[in-house]
Design a protein around this motif. Structure first.
Motif, mmCIF file in Angstrom:
data_model
loop_
_atom_site.group_PDB
_atom_site.id
_atom_site.type_symbol
_atom_site.label_atom_id
_atom_site.label_comp_id
_atom_site.label_asym_id
_atom_site.label_seq_id
_atom_site.Cartn_x
_atom_site.Cartn_y
_atom_site.Cartn_z
ATOM 1 N N SER A 1 0.856 -1.182 0.000
ATOM 2 C CA SER A 1 0.000 0.000 0.000
ATOM 3 C C SER A 1 0.893 1.234 0.000
ATOM 4 C CB SER A 1 -0.913 0.014 1.239
ATOM 5 O OG SER A 1 -1.722 1.163 1.250
ATOM 6 N N CYS A 2 0.780 2.028 -1.056
ATOM 7 C CA CYS A 2 1.543 3.273 -1.181
ATOM 8 C C CYS A 2 0.584 4.449 -1.192
ATOM 9 C CB CYS A 2 2.356 3.293 -2.474
ATOM 10 S SG CYS A 2 3.682 2.091 -2.535
ATOM 11 N N ARG A 3 0.926 5.488 -0.446
ATOM 12 C CA ARG A 3 0.119 6.703 -0.419
ATOM 13 C C ARG A 3 1.048 7.901 -0.591
ATOM 14 N NH1 ARG A 3 -3.078 3.558 -1.179
ATOM 15 N NH2 ARG A 3 -4.981 2.982 -0.070
ATOM 16 N N ASN A 4 0.853 8.641 -1.688
ATOM 17 C CA ASN A 4 1.595 9.869 -1.954
ATOM 18 C C ASN A 4 3.111 9.650 -1.894
ATOM 19 O OD1 ASN A 4 1.654 12.649 -2.580
ATOM 20 N ND2 ASN A 4 2.040 13.165 -0.435
ATOM 21 N N LEU A 5 3.581 8.525 -2.392
ATOM 22 C CA LEU A 5 5.011 8.210 -2.388
ATOM 23 C C LEU A 5 5.755 9.197 -3.285
ATOM 24 C CD1 LEU A 5 7.465 6.434 -1.767
ATOM 25 C CD2 LEU A 5 6.731 4.920 -3.633
ATOM 26 N N THR A 6 6.765 9.855 -2.709
ATOM 27 C CA THR A 6 7.506 10.892 -3.426
ATOM 28 C C THR A 6 8.998 10.733 -3.160
ATOM 29 O OG1 THR A 6 5.655 12.439 -3.233
ATOM 30 C CG2 THR A 6 7.820 13.382 -3.729
ATOM 31 N N LYS A 7 9.794 10.845 -4.228
ATOM 32 C CA LYS A 7 11.242 10.841 -4.114
ATOM 33 C C LYS A 7 11.791 11.921 -5.029
ATOM 34 C CE LYS A 7 15.385 9.525 -2.968
ATOM 35 N NZ LYS A 7 15.898 9.743 -1.595
ATOM 36 N N ARG A 8 12.582 12.836 -4.443
ATOM 37 C CA ARG A 8 13.138 13.956 -5.196
ATOM 38 C C ARG A 8 14.658 13.847 -5.277
ATOM 39 N NH1 ARG A 8 9.072 16.607 -2.086
ATOM 40 N NH2 ARG A 8 10.586 16.803 -0.403
ATOM 41 N N TYR A 9 15.180 14.350 -6.403
ATOM 42 C CA TYR A 9 16.620 14.566 -6.564
ATOM 43 C C TYR A 9 16.789 16.018 -6.984
ATOM 44 C CZ TYR A 9 16.960 9.487 -6.483
ATOM 45 O OH TYR A 9 16.878 8.172 -6.122
ATOM 46 N N GLY A 10 17.029 16.886 -6.018
ATOM 47 C CA GLY A 10 17.051 18.316 -6.310
ATOM 48 C C GLY A 10 15.678 18.769 -6.753
ATOM 49 N N GLU A 11 15.596 19.363 -7.930
ATOM 50 C CA GLU A 11 14.317 19.823 -8.462
ATOM 51 C C GLU A 11 13.533 18.717 -9.159
ATOM 52 O OE1 GLU A 11 13.040 22.904 -7.996
ATOM 53 O OE2 GLU A 11 14.785 23.167 -6.680
ATOM 54 N N LEU A 12 14.197 17.595 -9.423
ATOM 55 C CA LEU A 12 13.541 16.506 -10.141
ATOM 56 C C LEU A 12 12.738 15.639 -9.177
ATOM 57 C CD1 LEU A 12 13.137 14.669 -12.664
ATOM 58 C CD2 LEU A 12 15.206 13.444 -11.922
ATOM 59 N N ARG A 13 11.454 15.451 -9.492
ATOM 60 C CA ARG A 13 10.620 14.509 -8.749
ATOM 61 C C ARG A 13 10.645 13.177 -9.505
ATOM 62 N NH1 ARG A 13 6.156 16.072 -5.173
ATOM 63 N NH2 ARG A 13 6.598 18.153 -4.361
ATOM 64 N N ALA A 14 11.547 12.295 -9.116
ATOM 65 C CA ALA A 14 11.663 11.002 -9.787
ATOM 66 C C ALA A 14 10.419 10.152 -9.553
ATOM 67 C CB ALA A 14 12.902 10.263 -9.292
#
Length: 318
Positions: free
Chosen positions: A16-29
């Motif tokens: 179950s994933c909710r609003n999973l976010t990973k950023r590299y600087g300005e990039l939202r991978a």
């Protein structure tokens, strides 16, 4: 996209994933991804290079720290409770390597030592068609055999959930088909599988549901028949006939959207399960028969190209 909600869904969710976010600087991978994987299914993740597939997988597995959102695997957070999660999942990475001059049995003994309750790997080797390879060096095996070894390493502790990342890349068609049979067998034994792949035919063959990922988001999620149906693309029936085809009668068939000549062939486009049968019936009524009959159905590749574009993209991270 579709997501499962409510108590019943939570009880059956492997992931179950909710609003999973990973950023590299300005990039939202990975950009605010929400979805669930049901227990017992093969869940596919497809997308262009650089879409965020591998980053998303590694955040779910606990190999990368997420920046926002929640992830639960059988109710446990892979970052807060890594030991519990690790005992219940198996991971086959996109790039896998073993020490040189290690045998299959030595590799399995090594990986089994990482877990509190490893399974007996000998029946596992038999199940994967590697029963006679325990004493062989991994580096001497064929590509398909090595891939099966890495599957065995991911399954050595009998996990409830296994992640397979680009499992058949670089394999010949025969080896790929053999791996597909292995994956189906793993699911049939009760293991949930999350599979990333670039092969649309692989996803169509194996997956119960597929998430299409692009620019770090899930742009579509459903069963493959539903994804294909959502395109609204006609099927195509083409043939030659032993005479003058009744074009107007063909155009009057229920479900037919277009009838045209393409060189010496007749091409009929339409939708519905009956329209090919009815087209052939019109020909029979005119005392004609279809020769060199070909049918083309919309595929998952059509969905992929429609949603993500037809040009090749490169991007980092994947």
């Amino acid at each position: 996209m579709t997501t499962a909600t409510g108590t019943a869904a939570a009880a059956t969710a492997a992931i179950s994933c909710r609003n999973l976010t990973k950023r590299y600087g300005e990039l939202r991978a990975v950009d605010g991804v929400t979805f669930e994987v049901r227990q017992g299914e093969i869940f596919g993740i497809i997308g262009p290079n650089g879409a965020g597939k591998t980053t998303m997988m590694e955040c779910i597995e606990g190999l990368r720290a997420r920046d926002e959102g929640t992830v639960e695997i059988f109710g446990a957070d892979p970052e807060r409770d890594p030991r519990t999660v690790r005992e219940r999942i198996g991971v086959q990475l996109q790039l896998s390597a073993l020490p040189e001059r290690i045998t299959v049995s030595e590799a399995l003994d090594l990986f089994a030592s990482f877990y509190a309750h490893p399974a007996d790997w000998r029946p596992l080797l038999e199940r994967l068609g590697l029963g006679g390879k325990a004493s062989s060096y991994v580096e001497k095996l064929s590509g398909g055999q090595r891939q099966r070894v890495f599957i065995a390493l991911a399954l050595v502790h009998a996990p409830d959930l296994v992640f397979l990342d680009e499992l058949t890349t670089g394999l010949d068609p025969q080896a790929r088909l053999a791996i597909w049979d292995v994956i189906s067998d793993i699911r049939d034994s009760g293991t949930t599988i999350v599979l990333t792949t670039h092969f649309m035919a692989e996803a169509e063959r194996l997956c119960d549901r597929v998430a299409v990922v692009d620019h770090g988001t899930i742009v579509a999620l459903d069963t493959i028949p539903n994804l294909i149906a959502s395109l609204g693309v006609d099927s195509k029936l083409s043939f030659t006939v032993n005479g003058d085809p009744p074009m107007e009668a063909l155009r009057a068939v229920a479900g037919v959207s277009a009838v045209e000549r393409d060189s010496h062939r007749i091409v009929v486009r339409g939708h519905g399960n009956r329209f090919p049968h009815d087209v052939l019936g019109v020909l029979a009524d005119a005392d004609l028969w279809a020769q060199d009959l070909r049918t083309e159905q919309p595929t998952l590749e059509d969905v992929f190209l429609t949603l993500t574009g037809r040009h090749i993209r490169e991007g980092v991270p994947a």
